[in-house]
Design an enzyme around this catalytic site. Structure first.
Site, PDB file in Angstrom:
ATOM      1  N   SER A 202      41.074  38.445  42.486  1.00  0.00           N
ATOM      2  CA  SER A 202      40.980  37.821  40.906  1.00  0.00           C
ATOM      3  C   SER A 202      41.436  38.820  40.037  1.00  0.00           C
ATOM      4  O   SER A 202      41.417  38.464  38.628  1.00  0.00           O
ATOM      5  CB  SER A 202      38.932  38.018  40.709  1.00  0.00           C
ATOM      6  OG  SER A 202      38.875  37.291  40.985  1.00  0.00           O
TER       7      SER A 202
ATOM      8  N   ARG B 169      31.929  48.325  41.282  1.00  0.00           N
ATOM      9  CA  ARG B 169      32.701  48.598  40.822  1.00  0.00           C
ATOM     10  C   ARG B 169      31.982  48.078  38.780  1.00  0.00           C
ATOM     11  O   ARG B 169      30.635  47.715  39.361  1.00  0.00           O
ATOM     12  CB  ARG B 169      33.649  47.209  40.727  1.00  0.00           C
ATOM     13  CG  ARG B 169      33.244  46.107  40.868  1.00  0.00           C
ATOM     14  CD  ARG B 169      34.455  44.859  40.490  1.00  0.00           C
ATOM     15  NE  ARG B 169      33.649  43.841  41.234  1.00  0.00           N
ATOM     16  CZ  ARG B 169      34.549  42.096  42.318  1.00  0.00           C
ATOM     17  NH1 ARG B 169      36.378  42.956  42.280  1.00  0.00           N
ATOM     18  NH2 ARG B 169      34.063  41.419  41.901  1.00  0.00           N
TER      19      ARG B 169
ATOM     20  N   ARG C 209      44.742  48.621  44.923  1.00  0.00           N
ATOM     21  CA  ARG C 209      43.683  47.779  43.708  1.00  0.00           C
ATOM     22  C   ARG C 209      42.230  49.042  43.051  1.00  0.00           C
ATOM     23  O   ARG C 209      41.600  49.664  43.888  1.00  0.00           O
ATOM     24  CB  ARG C 209      42.540  46.670  44.415  1.00  0.00           C
ATOM     25  CG  ARG C 209      41.977  46.356  42.705  1.00  0.00           C
ATOM     26  CD  ARG C 209      41.723  44.480  44.129  1.00  0.00           C
ATOM     27  NE  ARG C 209      40.134  43.510  43.188  1.00  0.00           N
ATOM     28  CZ  ARG C 209      39.795  42.828  43.620  1.00  0.00           C
ATOM     29  NH1 ARG C 209      40.797  42.081  44.853  1.00  0.00           N
ATOM     30  NH2 ARG C 209      38.925  42.580  43.456  1.00  0.00           N
TER      31      ARG C 209
ATOM     32  N   LYS D  40      32.427  40.678  36.737  1.00  0.00           N
ATOM     33  CA  LYS D  40      33.769  40.099  36.522  1.00  0.00           C
ATOM     34  C   LYS D  40      33.801  40.358  34.614  1.00  0.00           C
ATOM     35  O   LYS D  40      34.832  39.814  34.559  1.00  0.00           O
ATOM     36  CB  LYS D  40      33.508  38.665  36.191  1.00  0.00           C
ATOM     37  CG  LYS D  40      33.677  37.792  37.900  1.00  0.00           C
ATOM     38  CD  LYS D  40      34.348  37.945  38.595  1.00  0.00           C
ATOM     39  CE  LYS D  40      34.562  38.127  39.960  1.00  0.00           C
ATOM     40  NZ  LYS D  40      35.735  38.072  41.071  1.00  0.00           N
TER      41      LYS D  40
END
Length: 446
Positions: free
Chosen positions: A70, A202, A273, A348
């Site tokens: 993503s 996250r 990442r 997201k």
């Protein structure tokens, strides 16, 4: 020439995360699910339907065998150009040896004489957050450059690779560490846990995840103690999959943890990442950290594999410089008077803001932009509530369009990705249907 839109028209840019096309069978949840909205878009204007490549060199990864994710996808979409991404940058730095010549490595290497080098990250060859071969090269390079005592704090995957593959990865790592010990380097696995339960949260969704890792990695405390990491993973897998293994520590014959982080040690988070390392980086680096009681805050030298947040300068030291992504579409639109709205739920939200804007936090111009974050569910796996916040995201997009305040409305609907990663087919079918319904709510009625 590219097509243009007349002024006064709102452009809806809807990212269906984890959505794609593949052979239609009973395991293809998008095919199985009822998706009338997306079906009508494809069938109603087939000449405008396009498939885009989201992996490998098309998004800046080293080879066509590298699976996209993503983050690199949103970087590419937001920039409109291809930039070398984390994995490729690390590969180049390791192959050339430049990783050992940079300020980051020099900074941590000052601890090698008297302290321990701790390596924390995802033990996997998935190539999404980290790669096992990069860890192996880093272990070799650090030991050849003076590291005398090394401790690895592993996080098992099962999300970007097959569930159960953790055992093989740990066995491979143990072989490498044994070879280092034969050459006089005190190298061992010190702690571990599953990525979704330990450390790798996250967007500040659940700080308890980070705390579990901190307790094992820094304090040497965990509910499970083993003398061998392979045994630990095999035993804990009896009641949990790789993603959700509970935290464990490796202890000696006296039940003492073999590798807690102490004063004078060096720490490297070896994920390339950013998103699932930022929270740990804050705990390691911020003096005024208050998200949980760290209890013990050793004086260390810390570096990330890359800098995980350029805007926050986090971490301050890193082994490989991150890609410099400039002139993103978000910046370009705002500077040309195009008003934008971006929205998703917590898991997201960073993708339609931070990653879309070239790994940059915050607004380009707060008078021209508005970002809306809908809190994600906390404390449950995503297959328990597979509809997630899709409807709320769709409603936010609809309201933004109706407000006539924005020229571009950009949202991410995460269900296909987040629920799909659980491997629960029935839940993912529900998730795909919910995502399709969110698209309808967002704009189709207009």
């Amino acid at each position: 020439d590219h097509p243009t839109l007349p002024k006064g028209k709102t452009l809806a840019l809807i990212v269906l995360d984890g959505w794609g096309e593949y052979k239609p069978d009973e395991y293809n949840c998008i095919h199985v699910a009822q998706t009338p909205t997306m079906d009508s878009l494809k069938q109603g204007a087939p000449e405008k339907w396009r498939l885009i490549r989201a992996h490998g060199k098309a998004v800046g990864l080293p080879t066509e065998d590298d699976m996209g994710n993503s983050e690199v996808g949103h970087n590419a979409l937001g920039a409109g150009r291809i930039f070398a991404q984390g994995a490729k940058l690390v590969d180049i730095a390791l192959a050339s040896g430049k990783i050992y010549e940079g300020e980051g490595f020099k900074y941590i290497s000052e601890c090698f004489e008297k302290g321990t080098l701790h390596l924390i990250g995802l033990l996997s060859d998935g190539g999404v957050h980290s790669r096992l071969d990069q860890l192996q090269l880093l272990l070799k390079g650090a030991s050849e450059r003076g590291a005398k005592r090394i401790r690895v704090h592993i996080l098992t995957d099962g999300r970007d690779v097959l569930d159960g593959s953790s055992v093989g990865f740990v066995e491979t790592l143990e072989i490498d560490l044994a070879k280092l010990r034969e050459n006089g380097v005190d190298a061992r696995i010190a702690s571990g846990g599953g990525r979704m339960y330990v450390t790798m949260d996250r967007y500040e969704n659940d700080w308890d995840v980070v705390k579990r890792g901190w307790d094992a990695q820094v304090r040497g405390e965990a509910p499970h103690k083993f003398t061998n990491a392979v045994e630990a993973v095999k035993k804990l897998r009896e009641n949990a999959n790789d993603q959700y293994l509970p935290p464990f520590v490796i202890v000696d014959e006296n039940e003492k943890a073999v590798g807690p982080i102490e004063d004078g040690d060096a720490v490297v988070t070896f994920n390339f990442r950013a998103d699932r390392m930022v929270m740990l980086a804050k705990a390691l680096e911020h003096q005024d950290f208050d998200k949980f009681d760290r209890v013990k805050v050793p004086k260390i030298r810390y570096a990330g594999m890359l800098q995980y947040d350029g805007e926050l300068k986090l971490p301050g030291r890193y082994l490989v410089s991150p890609p410099e992504i400039d002139r993103t579409s978000g910046e370009y639109l705002v500077h040309n008077g195009v008003r934008t709205f971006a929205c998703s739920e917590t898991v997201k939200f960073g993708h339609v803001t931070f990653f879309w804007n070239g790994n940059r936090s915050g607004y380009f111009n707060p008078e021209m932009e508005e970002y809306a974050e809908i809190p994600s569910d906390v404390g449950i796996t995503f297959n328990v509530q597979p509809k997630m916040k899709a409807l709320e995201i769709g409603e936010k997009a609809r309201d933004a369009i109706l407000s006539r305040k924005f020229d571009q409305v950009r949202v991410n609907i995460p269900n296909g990705d987040m629920v799909g990663h659980t491997g629960d087919i029935q839940a993912t079918v529900v998730a795909c249907k919910a995502a399709d319904e969110a698209v309808k709510v967002s704009w189709l009625e207009f």
